[in-house]
Design a protein around this motif. Structure first.
Motif, PDB file in Angstrom:
ATOM      1  N   GLU A 253       0.827  -1.208   0.000  1.00 29.58           N
ATOM      2  CA  GLU A 253       0.000   0.000   0.000  1.00 29.58           C
ATOM      3  C   GLU A 253       0.861   1.257   0.000  1.00 29.58           C
TER       4      GLU A 253
ATOM      5  N   TRP B 259       2.168   1.624  -3.470  1.00 29.12           N
ATOM      6  CA  TRP B 259       1.084   1.936  -4.402  1.00 29.12           C
ATOM      7  C   TRP B 259       0.711   3.420  -4.370  1.00 29.12           C
ATOM      8  N   LYS B 260       0.736   4.030  -3.191  1.00 29.36           N
ATOM      9  CA  LYS B 260       0.256   5.404  -3.076  1.00 29.36           C
ATOM     10  C   LYS B 260       1.355   6.462  -3.119  1.00 29.36           C
TER      11      LYS B 260
ATOM     12  N   LEU C 116      -4.071  -3.763  -5.934  1.00 33.06           N
ATOM     13  CA  LEU C 116      -4.534  -2.445  -5.496  1.00 33.06           C
ATOM     14  C   LEU C 116      -4.927  -1.588  -6.697  1.00 33.06           C
ATOM     15  N   ASP C 117      -4.156  -1.678  -7.771  1.00 30.31           N
ATOM     16  CA  ASP C 117      -4.525  -0.979  -9.010  1.00 30.31           C
ATOM     17  C   ASP C 117      -5.914  -1.417  -9.472  1.00 30.31           C
TER      18      ASP C 117
ATOM     19  N   ALA D 181      -8.322  -2.942  -7.820  1.00 26.11           N
ATOM     20  CA  ALA D 181      -9.398  -2.656  -6.874  1.00 26.11           C
ATOM     21  C   ALA D 181      -9.802  -1.190  -6.889  1.00 26.11           C
ATOM     22  N   ASN D 182      -8.864  -0.327  -7.264  1.00 28.78           N
ATOM     23  CA  ASN D 182      -9.134   1.109  -7.240  1.00 28.78           C
ATOM     24  C   ASN D 182      -9.334   1.714  -8.622  1.00 28.78           C
ATOM     25  N   GLY D 183      -9.356   0.853  -9.640  1.00 30.25           N
ATOM     26  CA  GLY D 183      -9.587   1.352 -10.986  1.00 30.25           C
ATOM     27  C   GLY D 183      -8.489   2.242 -11.502  1.00 30.25           C
ATOM     28  N   ASP D 184      -7.256   2.082 -11.000  1.00 29.65           N
ATOM     29  CA  ASP D 184      -6.154   2.922 -11.439  1.00 29.65           C
ATOM     30  C   ASP D 184      -5.734   2.565 -12.854  1.00 29.65           C
TER      31      ASP D 184
ATOM     32  N   ARG E  33      -3.225   1.518 -15.326  1.00 25.79           N
ATOM     33  CA  ARG E  33      -2.084   0.616 -15.097  1.00 25.79           C
ATOM     34  C   ARG E  33      -0.792   1.230 -15.632  1.00 25.79           C
TER      35      ARG E  33
END
Length: 208
Positions: A150, A153-154, A195-196, A198-201, A203
């Protein structure tokens, strides 16, 4: 008398972003070390207020003191690339690397191994390598994989997204050698990709 060439071993971002003035490069691996995202990044993949995470090397024996949260303390072999620097530009490249690795890294010398058939042997003795020792202020040690994922990711810093660093490193390690494998990196990549998703980021793909 011919001077000793300046050879630096890259095991992190140097694999996918090599140093300048390289005249030769060869893949190889280390013995007795693990590669882990155990170093804070205040200046490249994070900020002083919200540091990201980047890889460092640590002796396996020392890692045992910090690896309570690490599911893969002894399985991986650290593959990387040994770069030989043009002697004409050695001073310039040393300055460049010292600045690039200034956030807690110390230059050490290390033996690099290769595979010849079924035999492992030293292919370069006493190459230079930047190591984030466990007593430097940026050393964070072992973190649970989901917590580490996490954070990566952020986090964003002057050099870009922290997860881009991870994705580029994983792609580069996979391409190094048929024998190159790093379960820690691959497990971490899977967590961050999840995480990408799940959060619709959008890629972020590894750079070629």
């Amino acid at each position: 008398m011919e001077s000793t060439p300046f050879i630096v071993f890259g095991y992190g971002s140097l694999i996918f972003k090599p140093p300048p003035h390289t005249i030769a490069q060869v893949p190889g691996f280390l013995k007795g070390y693990v590669r882990r995202f155990a170093q804070k990044s205040h200046d490249h993949r994070g900020t002083p207020e919200n540091p990201g995470r980047v890889v460092t090397l640590i002796h396996k024996e020392e890692w045992d003191k910090f690896s309570g949260s690490d599911a893969f303390p002894h399985e991986d072999i650290v593959w990387g690339i040994a770069y030989t620097i043009d002697p004409v530009h050695e001073a310039e490249v040393r300055d460049y690397l010292d600045y690039r690795e200034k956030d807690g890294y110390t230059m050490e010398t290390i033996d690099i191994y290769g595979v010849d058939g079924d035999e492992e042997k030293i292919i370069i003795r006493r190459a230079f390598c930047y190591v984030g020792r466990n007593d430097n202020p940026s050393f964070i040690g072992s973190e649970p994989l989901d917590v580490l994922a996490e954070r990566i990711w952020k986090s964003i810093g002057p050099s870009g997204h922290n997860k881009e660093y991870l994705y580029n490193l994983v792609a580069a390690v996979r391409d190094l050698s048929p024998n190159s494998y790093d379960s820690h990196l691959y497990a971490l990549e899977a967590h961050v990709r999840a995480l990408d998703a799940a959060n619709g980021d959008i890629r972020i793909e590894s750079k070629p």
